[in-house]
Scaffold this motif. Structure first.
Motif, PDB file in Angstrom:
ATOM      1  N   VAL B  31       0.858  -1.175   0.000  1.00 57.05           N
ATOM      2  CA  VAL B  31       0.000   0.000   0.000  1.00 57.05           C
ATOM      3  C   VAL B  31       0.893   1.223   0.000  1.00 57.05           C
ATOM      4  O   VAL B  31       1.835   1.316   0.767  1.00 57.05           O
ATOM      5  N   PRO B  33       0.431   4.614   1.177  1.00 60.25           N
ATOM      6  CA  PRO B  33      -0.661   5.193   1.952  1.00 60.25           C
ATOM      7  C   PRO B  33      -1.092   6.567   1.447  1.00 60.25           C
ATOM      8  O   PRO B  33      -0.261   7.408   1.122  1.00 60.25           O
ATOM      9  N   ALA B  41      -3.278   3.268  10.320  1.00 56.65           N
ATOM     10  CA  ALA B  41      -2.706   1.918  10.411  1.00 56.65           C
ATOM     11  C   ALA B  41      -1.188   1.989  10.599  1.00 56.65           C
ATOM     12  O   ALA B  41      -0.596   1.135  11.245  1.00 56.65           O
ATOM     13  N   MET B  42      -0.560   3.027  10.033  1.00 48.95           N
ATOM     14  CA  MET B  42       0.883   3.171  10.243  1.00 48.95           C
ATOM     15  C   MET B  42       1.175   3.521  11.702  1.00 48.95           C
ATOM     16  O   MET B  42       2.162   3.073  12.277  1.00 48.95           O
ATOM     17  N   GLU B  44      -0.697   2.700  14.191  1.00 43.42           N
ATOM     18  CA  GLU B  44      -1.067   1.553  15.032  1.00 43.42           C
ATOM     19  C   GLU B  44       0.049   0.510  15.081  1.00 43.42           C
ATOM     20  O   GLU B  44      -0.098  -0.529  15.701  1.00 43.42           O
ATOM     21  N   ASN B  45       1.130   0.765  14.394  1.00 38.95           N
ATOM     22  CA  ASN B  45       2.248  -0.166  14.390  1.00 38.95           C
ATOM     23  C   ASN B  45       2.955  -0.121  15.751  1.00 38.95           C
ATOM     24  O   ASN B  45       4.052   0.396  15.902  1.00 38.95           O
ATOM     25  N   VAL B  46       2.293  -0.672  16.732  1.00 34.26           N
ATOM     26  CA  VAL B  46       2.754  -0.537  18.113  1.00 34.26           C
ATOM     27  C   VAL B  46       4.101  -1.196  18.367  1.00 34.26           C
ATOM     28  O   VAL B  46       4.812  -0.804  19.287  1.00 34.26           O
ATOM     29  N   TYR B  48       6.646  -0.787  16.885  1.00 28.64           N
ATOM     30  CA  TYR B  48       7.630   0.288  16.843  1.00 28.64           C
ATOM     31  C   TYR B  48       7.230   1.392  17.818  1.00 28.64           C
ATOM     32  O   TYR B  48       7.843   1.577  18.856  1.00 28.64           O
ATOM     33  N   ILE B 109       8.517   6.849  11.173  1.00 26.24           N
ATOM     34  CA  ILE B 109       7.106   6.579  10.844  1.00 26.24           C
ATOM     35  C   ILE B 109       6.278   7.843  11.073  1.00 26.24           C
ATOM     36  O   ILE B 109       5.487   8.260  10.228  1.00 26.24           O
ATOM     37  N   ASN B 112       6.835  10.352   8.335  1.00 27.60           N
ATOM     38  CA  ASN B 112       6.137   9.985   7.102  1.00 27.60           C
ATOM     39  C   ASN B 112       4.649  10.266   7.195  1.00 27.60           C
ATOM     40  O   ASN B 112       4.036  10.728   6.240  1.00 27.60           O
TER      41      ASN B 112
END
Lengths: 1115, 461
Positions: B31, B33, B41-42, B44-46, B48, B109, B112
């Protein structure tokens, strides 16, 4: 399909084959049946037979005779037959094609039959069979197999996948492997058969980094795709090559330079391998071939690798035991302990006497686990191959039909595979041969069965069976004493018995691949010089993988028990992880359309100017999708599962330590799309067959992700020139009657679809702990991303001596990779530790030489030798990426290679011997040092030693073929020179890791280690220290002292053929029969290293020797 | 064979819609984004963003001791072993030091996401989500940078902060540029600048089901935590107050199981924001029974009274009779919780009150917290003879309450700065190791890879 094609059907004497197929393949749908009918109906097609018996006639006379027998016209330039001898012609009941072929096979001529006219063309092949025609009788064509097998005969029409060019007319660098040479080797894999017989092709055995199994002329990329492009007939083959039955292959053409490969544009950067399948012959009566062989392979040698003796290993365990290494597992009560440690523990608790302890340890040490592996887990491999084919043709059609069955029992006791292949090709000439219609279908069904979880011993004395051969339990994840009593009988048996796993086959992998490929080609002659062709291929495949872990397998029992909870009061067992089998299933399908529309223009102007051009438009649309899921509590009988009882977000404590885990409900799917649109044109102009000029252009566009439309394509081009010097009037060098010079220049491309100009992310299955979907960064934005390009230059000479006693070619090539995509480590503060982008240029050069020498050529005895010699070298000319410290250079230079050195370079720490305490020493800032941290992080590569390349600089083969009457012997010797490998030695960290593993005891030089002061004078193996320091190990492991020369000469294989010919043996039911014995992996004849290591297998066990017996009969 | 008929149609179809043909995504899983949901969703990348606190803060602290020399020798990572004895070279060649790398990967992250959100046009409908996401990314960047600066830089000192080395500040996603180290002052300025911007954007309340997501409450709480570590006590108290005004729920430990290995739920009531330390170094700091290499510092353990429920809820005894940390506020996740929770805010408030001689107020605050920690009916409220006594008792309570939260190291740096003179010492195999107050070894070294590739300055230890 229309019934039009069926009308040619006559008496079908091969109906039984058809019936057989129908019975076996009821699932192969109507489509195949129609095709089979089509093809079989034409087998019996009428073709006129010729019988001639004339002595001492000229070539011209012979052609006249043949033509008159069938009522054909004939046409050729009498000039081209000058110098042909007078010979005897004896033909009996042969077709017109067979008749012409039988006389042409001694001459530098080719022929075609168009509209009942026989055209004889000059020099479409280089004639290697230098027999004296006047001395020999022309034999019927059924003997061609025998003859071509005996000496160096080749079909010299090279195929690029777009067109077939006589090698004479080509400017580029091609290698041709005909079916005889190709089938010299046995086995079910297509590409393996090219090993040692194709010039410029390297089979990479001991690979590092991004190295493919096969490379054509060294490498031209760093981290993009390194595999050559594989073309199956007209279009790229995206399936698994192991699916293709090698016996259906007619020839293989390898395209090595820009002029040959650039027609494939952006995917040709690594060279192209074109596989052409069999398609029958016009005007040939039906030939039925039966090919059967049986192969036996030895067991892999379990004793190949050095290892500690059991006694030494136990002594080490004692040392670790005394140091307290096993305390965590001893104290938690459930952690795994080795049998020796259990004995030491008994002794520490004073439960056994010292004498009893040493007796028990000695008894442990008496058992060698390698004997178990050899006895129970491996066997001799057996494979069987059967192939039945029919081919032939009439005036207006030709066909090939084959059915193949393979069965393999692998060395690994459980593993087996079988494959069924069906291949049918039919060519029809319609409308007075103006329209050629080619249809083909290839069906493959491939089944594999594999052991799900192999047995990896932890200790060298591990014993899997008692005296009576009953399975013994071993300590694995949990301590044996713990699983003996855990749950007091309320849990499932928790023991691991590898022999039971093996015998019960409780954990298996099945894979089933079914593919079919449908080809259609229309070739329409618009006017005499202009043809229009359309090619279309549809490819479809399914791949089902199923891993079945039965409830009685250790894997399943361990999971079920680990999640179980026992209610202390009621004694009830709660099993959140349900009882039953576990099934992991992956189902993949792919389908691809390949389409092409092409114009071919061919003309001759004023008899001396030959123009040959093609131009076309091509489309590829490949789509695949996979889905995967796991079923828990699966019941095979009812095909039900208990997934509904599982809550994947529920935290569950482990039975023995309370660690909290979840049961993942794995389900998902994935799809991919690979599309290309390409436009291309290719042309050649020849003047008087002396000067040939060629050129090609191509533009590829692809669905590259995150690249704007105008950047999706790249134009690539090539040009070439060839000069037939021997055709010049001034050329009078009679020792070399044939000499041709070729020069080409151009660009191929390479693509890396894993990178993108934009930020890309990838979804992570299962989401996060809160069940939220997550996207992980896959690729940081890279706005300056470009396609890789490979500049190619090729100089070549082709030559043939008088009577073609010596023929061959010599080529010099240069490849220059530009804008190569490479990795570079970047400062972690950027958020990325490795960046992938256009960062390097690379230069490779080499020489390919092929020599074919006819040493002896008598009627009864013939001896020929083919010499292949290759030299190649590559160098990174620029690398923009930053380098890490020296530790990354020694362990993985290929990740971000040093400028000025080969991609395959090995670098080492300079070995400065051991100090007086047995510690390794190297150099830091010019002085001997033990500052391991700084030696490793030093950024001065000048302090490292260049230890040569990991791939051979010189390699090649010498293949001798001797034939005597009906017997033929050939053997191939391959050599590889000037390269090195790093051997392994004693590794302190692995030895002292304490949890048992093959790597911990399979170590060399244990006895050579430094033990006491003074040993440093006689040994380089460092002292063992506790705790081990991995950086100290690294200095030794990656030092130049462990570099060994890999140069070696190997007897690749031997083949013996016995081919009784009908003419010679009366009452033989076959027109031709070939019985053969073939042996390969025969061993090394010479190697530079004195170590007991096969340089092709420095870290693993060498492939065991195999021997095959087979026959090929033609009816 | 029916497919053959498709061919002409296929060619025409492709020629007709060439653009769409080549715009197909090569892989459905990839994807690029562009939507708010994708940016969310990026974030939610817990693994990291919410698992980035350097583990060295915990492994260096005096919350625990190794059970034996052999156990210490047997650790997996060099840093795990060396940080225990505060060695000069912590990494000894160890690569991929996650203590540093995960923080910056997470900031990457955030950057971005922030750049992506800037390119989106917010409509009225998605404005709230868009704002919240922007606040989320800004908050996390601030949170992550603070976790880095408290590990790799000296304690904040108003006198020297402008000359001491802070963190490289990365505000852009471009990876082609390397940042040198800013000053400590610049680093804190950046932390506050992001934090203050996030306040007006973030969701107001704490999500009861998704505590990985920051909120205004979390922003206030982070302010309080940071100001406390900077010894700016008036500000710390203001923000602690502000946090508690928004959310002051405490968990009555009497409602919790004393025997369960995971007594707290993932979204437990006291948690304001869920974060944990990075996921390696599991030999020493993982909160599971299987850990036998280390045990709780007995000195610290002895501070808990028997009626103190924390003694039973925090600690368990494993099969070999050793004390181990049970799962804490991270629910069933086995790494130490380092996020924000109301108990910490109560402690901050109490401490600040005591420091400004507000003894009664301080005692009320601390007793409110402690009242929820003792067996019902057994709690005797704390008393103090003066502000110093109150402060000392509050600091002891702080230590007991916030064990295994990776806060102790920051406290040691801060308290020693004001003369607490806390000496740390360990004994291993007969050798005694001592860490003196304000020792430069309180600042972790920059990992080798970072130094080699960006050339930023190393901390002198």
């Amino acid at each position: 399909m229309s019934p039009l094609f069926i009308e040619t059907s006559e008496k079908c004497n091969t109906k039984y084959i058809f019936m057989y197929f129908k019975k076996e393949f009821t699932l192969l749908q109507k489509t195949l049946l129609i095709l089979v009918i089509l093809i079989l109906s034409s087998i019996a097609a009428f073709s006129q037979k010729i019988t001639i018996n004339e002595r001492k006639i000229s070539f011209e006379k012979a052609i006249q005779l043949i033509s008159s027998k069938v009522g054909y016209g004939y046409m050729f330039d009498p000039k081209i037959t000058l110098g042909t001898s007078i010979f005897n012609l004896k033909l009996k009941n042969v077709t017109v094609n067979q008749a012409i072929e039988s006389i042409l096979q001694y001459l530098p001529l080719s022929y075609r039959i168009e509209d009942e006219v026989i055209f004889i063309d000059p020099s479409d092949r280089v004639w290697t069979k230098a027999t004296n025609p006047s001395a020999k009788e022309a034999a019927p064509v059924a003997d061609a197999n025998k003859l071509s097998g005996a000496i160096l005969n080749e079909v010299n029409i090279v195929s690029t996948g777009y067109q077939r060019i006589p090698k004479e007319r080509a400017t580029g660098s091609f290698v041709l492997i005909d079916s005889v040479l190709f089938n010299r080797r046995n086995g079910r894999n297509v590409l393996d058969r090219l090993d040692g017989v194709a010039s410029g092709l390297t089979f990479n055995k001991n690979t590092i980094g991004n190295t493919p199994a096969i490379s054509i002329r060294d490498r031209s990329t760093i981290s993009a795709n390194t595999n050559p492009l594989i073309i199956l007939d007209n279009f790229p083959y995206d399936g698994d090559l192991t699916n293709i039955n090698p016996q259906d292959v007619k020839s293989i053409t390898i395209l090595k330079d820009a002029a040959s490969a650039s027609i494939w544009g952006v995917r040709a950067g690594n060279g192209v391998i074109v596989i052409t399948t069999k398609d029958g012959t016009f005007n040939q009566s039906p030939l039925i071939n039966l090919n059967v062989n049986y192969t036996i392979g030895a067991k892999p040698d379990q004793y190949y690798k050095s290892q500690l003796t059991n006694k030494e290993f136990i002594d080490n365990e004692q040392l670790l035991f005394n140091k307290g290494k096993f305390e965590p597992n001893i104290s938690n009560g459930y952690g795994s302990l080795s049998p020796a440690v259990e004995i030491m523990l008994l002794s520490r608790k004073n439960l056994i006497t010292e004498a009893r302890k040493s007796a028990m340890l000695d008894s442990l040490a008496n058992h060698d686990n390698r004997a178990d592996l050899d006895k129970y887990f491996y066997r001799k491999s057996v494979s069987q191959q059967y192939q039945l084919s029919a081919e032939g043709g009439g005036k207006h059609n030709k066909y090939y039909l084959s059915f193949g069955y393979d069965k393999d029992l692998a060395n690994n006791v459980t593993n087996s595979a079988d494959r069924i292949t069906v291949n049918a090709n039919n060519t029809l000439l319609l409308f007075k041969s103006k329209l050629e219609l080619v249809t083909g279908i290839m069906l493959i069904s491939n089944n594999n069965k594999m052991r799900g979880s192999g047995y990896q011993p932890l200790y060298p004395y591990e014993n899997v069976a008692d005296q009576a051969g009953n399975a013994l339990a071993l300590s694995r994840d949990l301590r044996l004493a713990y699983v003996d009593t855990a749950g007091a009988g309320r849990l499932l048996d928790w023991h691991y018995r590898p022999l039971d796993e093996l015998r019960e086959e409780s954990h298996l992998w099945y894979s089933k691949i079914t593919t079919y490929r449908v080809n259609m080609a229309l070739n329409y002659k618009i006017i005499n010089n202009l043809r229009f062709s359309v090619n279309y291929t549809y490819d479809k495949g399914t791949n089902e993988n199923r891993e079945i872990t039965a409830q009685n397998s250790y894997y399943a029992r361990n999971l079920i028990n680990s999640f179980s909870q026992i209610d202390e009061t009621s004694g009830n067992v709660k099993r959140p992880f349900p009882l039953g089998d576990i099934v992991n299933s992956t189902e993949g399908t792919y389908h691809a359309h390949y389409g092409r529309a092409q114009l071919n223009y061919q003309t001759q102007i004023a008899s001396k100017n030959d123009i040959n051009t093609i131009a076309g438009y091509e489309v590829k649309d490949y789509q695949s999708s996979d889905s995967y899921y796991t079923l828990y509590g699966y019941n095979e009988a009812t095909a039900t599962n208990l997934n509904a009882t599982i809550n994947p977000l529920q935290d569950l404590p482990k039975y023995y330590n309370g660690e909290i885990t979840r049961i993942p409900l794995t389900i998902g799917n994935n799809g991919s799309v690979d599309r290309y649109l390409s436009y291309y044109a290719n042309g050649s102009y020849a003047y008087d067959r002396r000067y040939i000029l060629s050129g090609s252009v191509r533009r590829d566009e692809s669905n590259l992700f995150g690249v704007s439309s105008n950047q999706k394509g790249v134009p690539l081009w090539s040009t070439g020139f060839a000069w037939n010097i021997s055709q010049e009037k001034f050329y009078h060098f009679s020792a070399l009657p044939y000499l041709k010079l070729r020069v080409t220049y151009g660009y191929n491309g390479n693509v890396d679809k894993s990178t993108s100009a934009y930020l890309t992310t990838q979804s992570v299955a299962g989401g996060n702990l809160w069940g939220q979907p997550i996207l992980q960064i896959k690729n940081p934005p890279n706005p300056s991303l470009r396609w890789e390009k490979v500049k190619n230059i090729n100089f070549g000479f082709d030559f043939g001596s008088s009577q073609n006693r010596i023929t061959g070619s010599l080529e010099y090539w240069i490849k220059n990779g530009i804008d190569l995509i490479g990795f570079s480590p970047i400062a972690p503060q950027t958020g990325v530790s490795v960046f992938k982008g256009n960062s390097a240029d690379m230069l490779s050069k080499g020489i390919d030489i092929t020599f074919k020498v006819l040493n002896l050529n008598r009627t009864a005895i013939q001896w020929s030798t083919v010499y292949l010699f290759n030299y190649n070298t590559d160098k990174i000319t620029s690398y923009k990426g930053k380098r890490g410290g020296n530790s990354t250079v020694v362990s993985g230079n290929y990740i971000n290679p040093l400028e000025g050195f080969s991609y395959y370079s090995i670098f080492s720490y300079k070995w400065m011997g051991l100090d007086t305490a047995g510690n390794p020493q190297s150099i830091l800032n010019g002085v001997t040092s033990k500052d391991y941290t700084n030696i490793r992080s030093s950024k001065n590569p000048a302090e490292l030693v260049y230890s040569g390349k990991q791939t051979p600089t010189y390699f090649g083969s010498v293949r001798n073929t001797l034939s005597y009457k009906s017997w033929e012997l050939s053997f191939n010797i391959i050599y590889k020179f000037k390269y090195n490998f790093r051997r392994t030695s004693l590794n302190n960290t692995l030895l002292y890791q304490g949890n048992g593993s093959v790597a911990s005891y399979q170590q060399d030089d244990y006895n050579m280690r430094w033990k006491k002061r003074g040993d440093e004078l006689t040994t380089n193996v460092p002292a063992l220290i506790y705790p081990a320091k991995s950086i100290r190990d690294d200095i030794y492991t990656f030092s130049d002292i462990l570099i060994e020369k890999a140069d070696h000469i190997r007897l690749q294989d031997i083949r013996i053929d016995y081919q009784p010919v009908k003419n010679r043996i009366k009452n033989l039911p076959f027109p031709a029969l070939d019985i053969y014995l073939y042996a390969s992996n025969l061993g090394i004849l010479w190697k530079a290293t004195k170590k007991k290591i096969d340089p092709d297998y420095p870290y693993g066990i060498p492939a065991p020797g195999i021997i095959s017996l087979g026959f090929k009969a033609t009816f | 064979m029916k497919y053959l008929y498709l061919f002409p149609i296929f060619i025409i179809a492709i020629s007709g819609c060439k653009k769409d043909f080549l715009d197909a995504k090569p892989n459905t899983n990839i994807v690029s984004p562009t939507s708010l949901d994708e940016y969310q969703a990026m974030l939610e990348n817990v693994d990291y963003l919410n698992r980035a606190t350097p583990a060295l803060l915990q492994t260096s602290s005096d919350d625990y001791v190794f059970t034996s020399y052999g156990a210490w020798q047997g650790t997996v990572f060099n840093a795990e072993r060396n940080s225990y004895i505060w060695a000069k070279d912590l990494y000894e060649g160890q690569r991929d030091v996650k203590d540093w790398n995960i923080g910056y990967s997470s900031i990457f992250i955030c950057n971005n996401v922030l750049e992506g959100l800037d390119k989106l046009k917010n409509t009225d409908i998605n404005k709230r989500q868009g704002n919240n996401l922007k606040g989320w990314a800004l908050f996390m960047r601030s949170y992550l940078l603070y976790d880095l600066v408290r590990s790799f830089s000296p304690a904040y000192d108003i006198q020297t902060s402008s000359i001491e080395l802070g963190m490289p500040i990365r505000l852009k996603s471009g990876i082609d540029k390397v940042e040198q180290r800013s000053s400590v002052e610049q680093t804190y300025n950046q932390i506050f600048s992001d934090l203050s911007q996030s306040v007006s954007l973030l969701q107001p309340g704490i999500s009861s089901t998704n505590k990985e997501r920051p909120s205004k409450v979390a922003a206030m709480a982070l302010y309080a935590r940071i100001y406390l570590s900077m010894r700016n006590y008036p500000q710390a108290e203001r923000y602690a107050d502000s946090t508690l005004n928004l959310y002051h729920t405490l968990l009555d430990y009497n409602t919790l199981s004393l025997t369960e290995k995971a007594p707290f739920s993932l979204n437990n009531l006291e948690t304001i924001l869920h974060t944990t330390v990075i996921t390696n170094y599991y030999n020493t700091i993982q909160t599971i029974e299987a850990i036998t290499a280390v045990t709780i510092n007995p000195e610290l353990y002895n501070l808990y009274e028997n009626n103190d429920l924390r003694k039973h809820i925090y600690f368990g005894t494993n099969i070999s009779g050793r004390l181990f940390m049970k799962f804490g506020y991270s629910g069933s996740y086995p790494m130490p919780f380092t996020g924000l929770a109301t108990d910490e805010i109560y402690l901050i408030k109490a401490e600040c009150q005591a420091r400004r001689n507000e003894v009664q107020g301080a005692l009320i605050t601390i007793n409110t917290l402690l009242g929820n920690r003792y067996k019902t009916g057994t709690f005797i409220p704390l008393t103090a003879i003066d502000a110093t006594d109150a402060l000392n008792k509050i600091l002891t309570e702080r230590r007991k309450e916030l064990i295994w939260r990776s806060l102790r190291w920051t406290d040691l740096k801060r308290l020693n700065k004001e003369g607490a003179a806390i000496f740390l010492s360990r004994e291993l195999n007969g050798t005694r190791y001592t860490l003196f107050p304000n020792d430069p070894k309180y600042v972790f070294p920059i990992p080798d890879e970072e130094r080699e590739l960006s050339g930023i300055r190393q901390n002198e230890r």
